[in-house]
Design an enzyme around this catalytic site. Structure first.
Site, PDB file in Angstrom:
ATOM      1  CB  CYS A   1       6.200 -26.767 -21.698  1.00 51.85           C
ATOM      2  SG  CYS A   1       4.419 -26.714 -21.824  1.00 51.85           S
ATOM      3  CG  ASP A   2       9.150 -24.407 -22.739  1.00 56.45           C
ATOM      4  OD1 ASP A   2       9.411 -25.591 -23.036  1.00 56.45           O
ATOM      5  OD2 ASP A   2       8.438 -23.670 -23.437  1.00 56.45           O
TER       6      ASP A   2
ATOM      7  CB  CYS B   1       3.775 -23.809 -21.708  1.00 56.04           C
ATOM      8  SG  CYS B   1       3.437 -25.278 -20.725  1.00 56.04           S
TER       9      CYS B   1
END
Ligand code: NAP
Length: 307
Positions: A134-135, A131
């Protein structure tokens, strides 16, 4: 006989459980084969509102579970093996036992598809991610590799150029599955480089618990080489967890639940929440919102039926 069974214990299922429990519906939550869902395999979550310093993904989802339990939700370890949604009460085979329920919330999520290399699996959350939203932030000024040749890989690579110094898309074929517009956008981005006909043999360094390099192989020439990277993003698709509902719930060709408005499915009394229906946003906060919607619909449905 339950008023509501919630399938899935990620952000969507747990939030549905908080709402249903507060409405005195005593929900039974089936934790599933990945308890805690996608958040349980992330590290720091910096975009969930209300946490200015960020929050650890597994802690966040565990806290929502505790909140639900505080109001009376019950959790059951196990997965739905078989479901009979042809009549009410609905019947679910969870591991070896049948359970009956008046309503059902399907929040079973979509699991990221992985390459399934042992080294990749060991480094999930430590440089290996599925993701970018997300990261990606953790790889400012770093070297990033994105695996895949579809729209998701192009989108993630483009997004990651905001952070990384150099993004390499590694695809196993010469031709791309991605739409022309997405592929062109990636091709026109000077930070993105492509490696085709290339597969990943190993991700290093499991001992150090951090991604340092990747062993690549051109399967046409059999040439192998090592390439230094800091972030390794796998974008080869997701698999919605809907096998138990095949032939009963309306599913799209990839297996995602088709929404019939709000949180409704094609079956009255069965509602959806989170990534099992959402192939677009896939965020913890959207899943939580969807769980809330599904629980409110359950409450109204049961009330209208006089329960
Ligand atoms: P996808 O279209 O199924 O593409 C998956 C890619 O991963 C393919 O290139 C595939 O290679 C590769 N792959 C699969 N298994 C692999 C493996 N074991 N090792 C190496 N490579 C592997 O999946 P997606 O990109 O996630 O897209 C899913 C759907 O969402 C699509 O309909 C897409 O259009 C849509 N989507 C749209 C947008 C947008 O419009 N903004 C953004 C994201 C996704 P092969 O090509 O060789 O099979």
């Amino acid at each position: 006989m339950r008023d509501v069974i919630i399938i899935g214990s990620g952000c969507a299922g747990n939030t549905a459980a908080v709402y249903a429990a507060r409405a005195n519906l005593k929900p039974l939550v089936v934790a599933g084969h990945e308890p805690g869902g996608q958040l349980s395999i992330t590290t720091l979550v910096e975009n969930f509102p209300g946490f200015p310093e960020g929050v650890d993904g597994p802690v966040l989802v565990e806290n929502i579970k505790k909140q639900a339990e505080h109001f009376g939700a019950e959790y059951l370890h196990g997965s739905v093996v078989e479901a009979d949604l042809s009549k009410r009460p609905f019947r679910l085979l969870i591991d070896n036992e049948w359970h009956e329920t008046r309503t059902l919330i399907v929040a079973s999520g979509a699991s990221a598809r992985w390459l399934n290399l042992p080294s990749e699996q060991k480094l999930i959350g430590h440089g290996v991610s599925s993701c970018a939203t997300c990261d990606g932030f953790f790889y400012r000024g770093k070297k990033i590799m994105v695996i895949g040749g579809g729209d998701t890989a192009m989108e993630e690579a483009n997004f990651l150029t905001r952070f990384g110094e150099e993004i390499t898309i590694v695809h196993r074929r010469e031709e791309f599955r991605a739409s022309k517009i997405m592929l062109d956008r990636a091709r026109n981005n000077p930070k993105i480089k492509f490696l085709t006909n290339t597969v990943v043999d190993e991700v290093h360094d499991v001992e150090k618990k951090i991604v340092t390099s990747v062993k690549l192989r051109n399967w046409r020439t059999n040439e192998t080489w090592k390439r230094d990277v800091d972030g390794f993003f796998v974008a080869i698709g997701h698999i919605p967890n809907t096998a138990a509902f095949l032939g009963q719930l309306d599913l799209d060709p990839d297996g995602y639940v088709i929404s019939h408005g709000g949180a409704k499915t094609n079956i009255q009394g069965v509602f959806h929440a989170g990534d099992v229906q959402d192939r677009v946003y896939r965020q913890a906060i959207t899943a939580a919102g969807a769980g809330c919607m599904a629980a409110i619909e359950v409450e109204r449905f049961l009330e209208a039926e006089g329960h």
